[in-house]
Motif scaffolding. Structure first.
Motif, short mmCIF file in Angstrom:
data_model
loop_
_atom_site.label_atom_id
_atom_site.label_comp_id
_atom_site.label_asym_id
_atom_site.label_seq_id
_atom_site.Cartn_x
_atom_site.Cartn_y
_atom_site.Cartn_z
N LEU A 97 -31.55 -16.10 38.13
CA LEU A 97 -32.28 -16.34 36.88
C LEU A 97 -33.43 -15.34 36.76
CD1 LEU A 97 -32.66 -18.05 34.35
CD2 LEU A 97 -34.16 -19.52 35.70
N ASN A 98 -33.41 -14.56 35.67
CA ASN A 98 -34.46 -13.58 35.43
C ASN A 98 -35.61 -14.16 34.62
OD1 ASN A 98 -32.09 -11.84 36.12
ND2 ASN A 98 -33.61 -10.25 35.78
N MET A 129 -32.19 -5.59 28.15
CA MET A 129 -31.64 -6.49 27.13
C MET A 129 -32.78 -6.87 26.19
SD MET A 129 -29.96 -10.24 27.26
CE MET A 129 -31.57 -10.96 27.07
N VAL A 130 -32.53 -6.70 24.90
CA VAL A 130 -33.50 -7.09 23.88
C VAL A 130 -32.92 -8.29 23.14
CG1 VAL A 130 -34.76 -6.38 21.82
CG2 VAL A 130 -34.33 -4.72 23.66
N PHE A 139 -35.56 -6.79 31.69
CA PHE A 139 -34.77 -5.87 32.49
C PHE A 139 -33.86 -6.68 33.40
CE2 PHE A 139 -38.44 -3.40 31.23
CZ PHE A 139 -37.84 -2.24 30.78
N LEU A 140 -32.57 -6.41 33.35
CA LEU A 140 -31.59 -7.14 34.14
C LEU A 140 -30.98 -6.23 35.19
CD1 LEU A 140 -29.71 -8.95 31.22
CD2 LEU A 140 -31.54 -9.86 32.65
N SER A 141 -30.70 -6.81 36.35
CA SER A 141 -30.07 -6.07 37.43
C SER A 141 -28.98 -6.96 38.03
CB SER A 141 -31.12 -5.72 38.48
OG SER A 141 -30.50 -5.08 39.58
N SER A 142 -27.76 -6.44 38.07
CA SER A 142 -26.67 -7.21 38.67
C SER A 142 -25.93 -6.31 39.66
CB SER A 142 -25.73 -7.76 37.61
OG SER A 142 -25.16 -6.73 36.84
N THR A 168 -29.00 -13.49 35.00
CA THR A 168 -28.89 -14.57 34.04
C THR A 168 -30.24 -14.84 33.37
OG1 THR A 168 -27.12 -15.60 35.33
CG2 THR A 168 -28.27 -17.02 33.78
N ILE A 169 -30.18 -15.11 32.06
CA ILE A 169 -31.37 -15.59 31.35
C ILE A 169 -31.01 -16.93 30.73
CG2 ILE A 169 -32.24 -13.27 30.85
CD1 ILE A 169 -31.41 -13.98 27.85
#
Length: 132
Positions: free
Chosen positions: A18-19, A96-97, A108-111, A118-119
């Motif tokens: 979870l971000n 992601m906006v 900012f997402l990092s996978s 995940t948000i």
């Protein structure tokens, strides 16, 4: 169809990280995904509430958009970024906006090949006594 099944099975095995959680005013949102940093061939799939909604999207300087009607039967809607690869510079990162019509949020997402970014999106509750 077999491809979607394979992506979903891989998604379910990975850990959800979870971000951030957002409270939005609208029942619909636009998600815009950009490559974060160097354009290095990152490719993702987007999941909403654990359902694959958009497979095989390459991240680039120009965004791709997902228009999403939030599920009103849920307290929280979850949006996840599944890394299909790591590009040439691991991990798979994106900006992601999220736009709800009034507000704009950036995350900012990092996978990786073991974790999904995940948000959570929660709809702001309207106060009944504020309606005239």
């Amino acid at each position: 169809m077999e491809d979607r099944k394979r992506i979903t099975e891989s998604f379910n095995i990975r850990k959800a990280v979870l971000n951030k959680e957002f409270v939005v005013e609208s029942d619909s949102v636009r998600l815009s995904f950009y490559d974060n940093g160097d354009i290095d061939g990152d490719s993702i799939s987007v999941f909403v509430n654990n359902q694959l909604v958009l497979p095989h999207q390459e991240l680039a300087a120009k965004a791709f958009n997902v228009y999403l009607h939030l599920d009103s039967t849920r307290e929280v809607n979850e949006i996840s970024m599944f890394a299909e690869n790591l590009g040439t510079i691991p991990p798979n990162t994106a900006l992601m906006v999220l736009t709800d019509g009034k507000n704009r949020y950036e995350v900012f997402l990092s996978s990786s090949l073991t974790e999904n970014a995940t948000i959570r999106v929660r709809r702001k509750r309207l106060h009944r006594n504020s309606i005239k």
